[in-house]
Scaffold this active site. Structure first.
Site, PDB file in Angstrom:
ATOM      1  N   ARG A  11       1.063  -1.369  -0.078  1.00  0.00           N
ATOM      2  CA  ARG A  11       0.785   0.118  -0.009  1.00  0.00           C
ATOM      3  C   ARG A  11       0.768   1.305  -0.463  1.00  0.00           C
ATOM      4  O   ARG A  11       1.980   1.519   0.849  1.00  0.00           O
ATOM      5  CB  ARG A  11      -1.110   0.349   1.307  1.00  0.00           C
ATOM      6  CG  ARG A  11      -2.029  -1.086   1.248  1.00  0.00           C
ATOM      7  CD  ARG A  11      -2.510  -1.450   2.933  1.00  0.00           C
ATOM      8  NE  ARG A  11      -2.959   0.645   3.020  1.00  0.00           N
ATOM      9  CZ  ARG A  11      -4.103   1.091   2.524  1.00  0.00           C
ATOM     10  NH1 ARG A  11      -4.879   0.617   1.742  1.00  0.00           N
ATOM     11  NH2 ARG A  11      -4.513   1.742   3.201  1.00  0.00           N
ATOM     12  N   VAL A  17      -1.330  -2.118  -4.033  1.00  0.00           N
ATOM     13  CA  VAL A  17      -1.100  -3.188  -4.772  1.00  0.00           C
ATOM     14  C   VAL A  17      -1.153  -5.177  -4.203  1.00  0.00           C
ATOM     15  O   VAL A  17      -1.228  -4.591  -3.462  1.00  0.00           O
ATOM     16  CB  VAL A  17       0.295  -3.220  -4.708  1.00  0.00           C
ATOM     17  CG1 VAL A  17       1.143  -4.118  -6.240  1.00  0.00           C
ATOM     18  CG2 VAL A  17       1.670  -1.957  -5.192  1.00  0.00           C
ATOM     19  N   LYS A  32      -2.076  -3.226  -9.826  1.00  0.00           N
ATOM     20  CA  LYS A  32      -1.643  -2.121  -8.782  1.00  0.00           C
ATOM     21  C   LYS A  32      -2.688  -1.074  -9.393  1.00  0.00           C
ATOM     22  O   LYS A  32      -3.255  -0.388 -10.703  1.00  0.00           O
ATOM     23  CB  LYS A  32      -0.731  -0.850  -8.909  1.00  0.00           C
ATOM     24  CG  LYS A  32      -0.456   0.427  -8.630  1.00  0.00           C
ATOM     25  CD  LYS A  32       1.227   1.134  -8.666  1.00  0.00           C
ATOM     26  CE  LYS A  32       0.943   2.353  -7.357  1.00  0.00           C
ATOM     27  NZ  LYS A  32       2.744   2.694  -8.056  1.00  0.00           N
ATOM     28  N   ASP A 132      11.639   9.176  -7.797  1.00  0.00           N
ATOM     29  CA  ASP A 132      11.333   8.559  -6.781  1.00  0.00           C
ATOM     30  C   ASP A 132      12.473   7.570  -5.777  1.00  0.00           C
ATOM     31  O   ASP A 132      11.573   6.073  -5.994  1.00  0.00           O
ATOM     32  CB  ASP A 132       9.808   8.614  -6.556  1.00  0.00           C
ATOM     33  CG  ASP A 132       9.267   8.466  -5.265  1.00  0.00           C
ATOM     34  OD1 ASP A 132       9.842   8.725  -4.189  1.00  0.00           O
ATOM     35  OD2 ASP A 132       7.977   8.119  -4.878  1.00  0.00           O
TER      36      ASP A 132
HETATM   37  P1  ADP Z   1       3.143   3.355  -4.573  1.00  0.00           P
HETATM   38  O1  ADP Z   1       3.101   4.320  -5.993  1.00  0.00           O
HETATM   39  O2  ADP Z   1       1.633   3.266  -4.145  1.00  0.00           O
HETATM   40  O3  ADP Z   1       4.446   3.974  -4.146  1.00  0.00           O
HETATM   41  P2  ADP Z   1       4.563   1.076  -5.517  1.00  0.00           P
HETATM   42  O4  ADP Z   1       4.229   0.973  -6.394  1.00  0.00           O
HETATM   43  O5  ADP Z   1       5.821   1.830  -4.796  1.00  0.00           O
HETATM   44  O6  ADP Z   1       2.985   1.948  -4.651  1.00  0.00           O
HETATM   45  O7  ADP Z   1       3.849   0.099  -4.744  1.00  0.00           O
HETATM   46  C1  ADP Z   1       3.745   0.156  -3.215  1.00  0.00           C
HETATM   47  C2  ADP Z   1       4.772  -1.603  -2.528  1.00  0.00           C
HETATM   48  O8  ADP Z   1       4.205  -2.609  -3.004  1.00  0.00           O
HETATM   49  C3  ADP Z   1       5.758  -1.664  -2.900  1.00  0.00           C
HETATM   50  O9  ADP Z   1       6.792  -1.044  -1.553  1.00  0.00           O
HETATM   51  C4  ADP Z   1       5.905  -3.090  -3.083  1.00  0.00           C
HETATM   52  O10 ADP Z   1       6.075  -3.410  -1.452  1.00  0.00           O
HETATM   53  C5  ADP Z   1       4.495  -3.945  -3.627  1.00  0.00           C
HETATM   54  N1  ADP Z   1       4.892  -4.383  -4.581  1.00  0.00           N
HETATM   55  C6  ADP Z   1       4.564  -3.181  -5.695  1.00  0.00           C
HETATM   56  N2  ADP Z   1       4.752  -4.212  -7.867  1.00  0.00           N
HETATM   57  C7  ADP Z   1       4.832  -5.089  -6.568  1.00  0.00           C
HETATM   58  C8  ADP Z   1       5.266  -6.412  -8.194  1.00  0.00           C
HETATM   59  N3  ADP Z   1       5.188  -5.756  -9.184  1.00  0.00           N
HETATM   60  N4  ADP Z   1       5.169  -7.355  -7.647  1.00  0.00           N
HETATM   61  C9  ADP Z   1       5.487  -7.712  -6.371  1.00  0.00           C
HETATM   62  N5  ADP Z   1       4.890  -5.839  -4.807  1.00  0.00           N
HETATM   63  C10 ADP Z   1       5.400  -5.278  -5.523  1.00  0.00           C
HETATM   64 MG    MG Z   2       6.125   3.159  -3.833  1.00  0.00          MG
END
Ligand code: ADP
Ligand code: MG
Length: 303
Positions: A11, A17, A32, A132
């Site tokens: 999250r 996600v 996501k 980021d």
């Molecule tokens: P936000 O834009 O809300 O920060 P992220 O894309 O960074 O979202 O995703 C939040 C978290 O979800 C990540 O830090 C990771 O722990 C998990 N996550 C995101 N994408 C994946 C993926 N493709 N596979 C596994 N875990 C994921």
């Molecule tokens: Mg993120």
């Protein structure tokens, strides 16, 4: 493409996600999702991700708009979903916390090299700055390789700032903190901060007297301070971080230069991948009951 949503695996500031299963192949993917009406940045992220193709960038699998009913919501919500390759070990932040807080230097070297390979491609071949880079936005794939993810703040590289600064204050370069410029050089500063995060298990500035975002930006942007380097680092590692954390963006090394720094080339890259015990509960099971929490609860990680 039909898929079934599984358990929530992350999250972030803008979205939730979940793991998901492709109905035809049974393959696990990551989805996501955000409320369609608040999905502007997620849609932009999907567009950027769809244009990228590198072993060190998380793979794009498409997008879908769905109508779903959730336990805590009376009726159907329209949801925008970005479909991605699933990274079974989660993010570098997840790997560090499951490993007792930090990551050992051999693996830090490997992940750093792979982040830079991803950035070299994104910067030089695609003309995009990520904006980021941090441990929670770098994922670990099934073969233990680092893959850059979360392009929600990414932008085209321009000579001057054309859109508001976005990202995470503790990882922001001085020129970003002053609102002057955000580009490939500021991604490199963030790589230095991510190395500190991997080595210490804490985000930069978390040990500082005052680590609130405004104070951190003031210290970086106007007082010329840099995050503290962990004293356990080797001289090579300190030198490498010095090149990432140069205050003048023009003097900061590029991804290609850093890939030739002795810190990254003197160690073999053949250690076993994510040996048993490093990560205790992965790959994540997708059989758990579906959970959903509104993205309304999310706290922005940037301002
Ligand atoms: P936000 O834009 O809300 O920060 P992220 O894309 O960074 O979202 O995703 C939040 C978290 O979800 C990540 O830090 C990771 O722990 C998990 N996550 C995101 N994408 C994946 C993926 N493709 N596979 C596994 N875990 C994921
Ligand atoms: Mg993120």
């Amino acid at each position: 493409m039909n898929w079934t949503r599984g358990k929530i695996i992350g999250r972030g500031s803008t979205a939730t996600v979940s793991a998901a299963t492709l109905q035809e192949s049974g393959e696990t993917i990551a989805v996501k999702s955000a409320d369609f009406h608040r999905s502007e940045f997620l849609q932009r992220e999907a567009k950027i991700l769809s244009s990228l193709n590198s072993p060190h960038v998380i793979g794009y699998r498409g997008y879908q708009i769905t109508k779903e009913s959730f336990n805590n919501y009376n009726g159907e919500a329209t949801t925008y979903n970005l479909l991605m390759e699933y990274a079974p070990y989660g993010s570098l932040a997840d790997v560090a916390s499951k490993n007792g807080g930090s990551i050992d230097e051999t693996r830090v070297v490997k992940y750093t090299r792979q982040i830079l390979l991803g950035l070299e491609y994104v910067h030089n071949s695609m003309g995009i700055a990520h904006c980021d880079i941090k441990g929670s936005n770098v994922l670990v794939g099934e073969n233990g390789e680092a893959k850059i993810a979360d392009f929600g703040c990414a932008k085209r590289i321009e000579p001057e700032i054309t859109e508001p600064v976005r990202g995470t204050p503790a990882f922001m370069a001085p020129e970003v903190a002053r609102g002057e410029r955000q580009g490939k050089e500021s991604d490199i500063w963030a790589v230095g901060c991510t190395v500190i995060e991997m080595v210490t298990g804490s985000t930069p500035w978390s040990g500082a007297d005052s680590n609130d975002p405004v104070s951190v930006l003031y210290r970086v942007g106007y007082l010329g301070e840099s995050p503290e380097l962990p004293c356990s680092l080797t001289e090579q590692a300190k030198d490498f971080l010095g090149k990432c954390l140069k205050k003048d963006a023009k003097e900061r090394w590029t991804a290609s230069q850093l890939l030739n720094h002795p810190f990254l080339i003197t160690k073999p890259d053949n250690e076993p991948e994510l040996v048993t015990g490093l990560v205790t509960n992965s790959p994540t099971s997708v059989t758990d009951q579906m959970l959903w929490r509104s993205v309304e609860e999310d706290r922005p990680s940037w301002w």
